[in-house]
Design a protein around this motif. Sequence first.
Motif, PDB file in Angstrom:
ATOM      1  N   SER A 207       0.854  -1.191   0.000  1.00 23.90           N
ATOM      2  CA  SER A 207       0.000   0.000   0.000  1.00 23.90           C
ATOM      3  C   SER A 207       0.890   1.242   0.000  1.00 23.90           C
ATOM      4  O   SER A 207       2.104   1.161   0.168  1.00 23.90           O
ATOM      5  CB  SER A 207      -0.909   0.014   1.226  1.00 23.90           C
ATOM      6  OG  SER A 207      -0.161   0.338   2.375  1.00 23.90           O
ATOM      7  N   ASP A 208       0.275   2.387  -0.175  1.00 32.86           N
ATOM      8  CA  ASP A 208       1.024   3.647  -0.167  1.00 32.86           C
ATOM      9  C   ASP A 208       1.550   3.988   1.220  1.00 32.86           C
ATOM     10  O   ASP A 208       2.387   4.875   1.365  1.00 32.86           O
ATOM     11  CB  ASP A 208       0.135   4.791  -0.667  1.00 32.86           C
ATOM     12  CG  ASP A 208      -0.178   4.661  -2.145  1.00 32.86           C
ATOM     13  OD1 ASP A 208       0.607   4.000  -2.863  1.00 32.86           O
ATOM     14  OD2 ASP A 208      -1.202   5.227  -2.588  1.00 32.86           O
TER      15      ASP A 208
ATOM     16  N   ASP B 251       3.145   1.808   3.220  1.00 29.52           N
ATOM     17  CA  ASP B 251       4.298   0.971   3.580  1.00 29.52           C
ATOM     18  C   ASP B 251       5.528   1.852   3.796  1.00 29.52           C
ATOM     19  O   ASP B 251       5.758   2.800   3.069  1.00 29.52           O
ATOM     20  CB  ASP B 251       4.604  -0.047   2.479  1.00 29.52           C
ATOM     21  CG  ASP B 251       3.561  -1.142   2.395  1.00 29.52           C
ATOM     22  OD1 ASP B 251       2.686  -1.183   3.268  1.00 29.52           O
ATOM     23  OD2 ASP B 251       3.620  -1.934   1.443  1.00 29.52           O
TER      24      ASP B 251
END
Length: 118
Positions: A40-41, A43
């Motif tokens: 995901s963004d 992380d």
Amino acid sequence: MNKKQKLELTWIGKDNRARLEPRILLEGKEKSYHAKTRVSDHDIFDNRLIFGDNLLALKALEQEFAGKVKCIFIDPPYNTGSAFTHYDDGIEHSTWLSLMRDRLELLRRLLSEDGSSG
């Protein structure tokens, strides 16, 4: 009339501070692990596990991370009076105080306002 005895703590060498040169951390590719892709963004790929003298490691991180670190886990010198394989933990108390002071000051500069250390 009895005079009360005054007790004093003496911190020998309190004003003598080690001068730390800037250090560069080098990544050991054979010891590094990164996930292959982001899920995901949100992380985060910037966690670091550093082996070595923690005072030098903290100094190396200071320029890039001052005021930005959320959590620090560090193994400080506890001054247990024992000698271990990698370091002597039985040092004179004034020396121990100086070691701790230098590390705590660097830790504080690295931590964000909502950060913590352990």
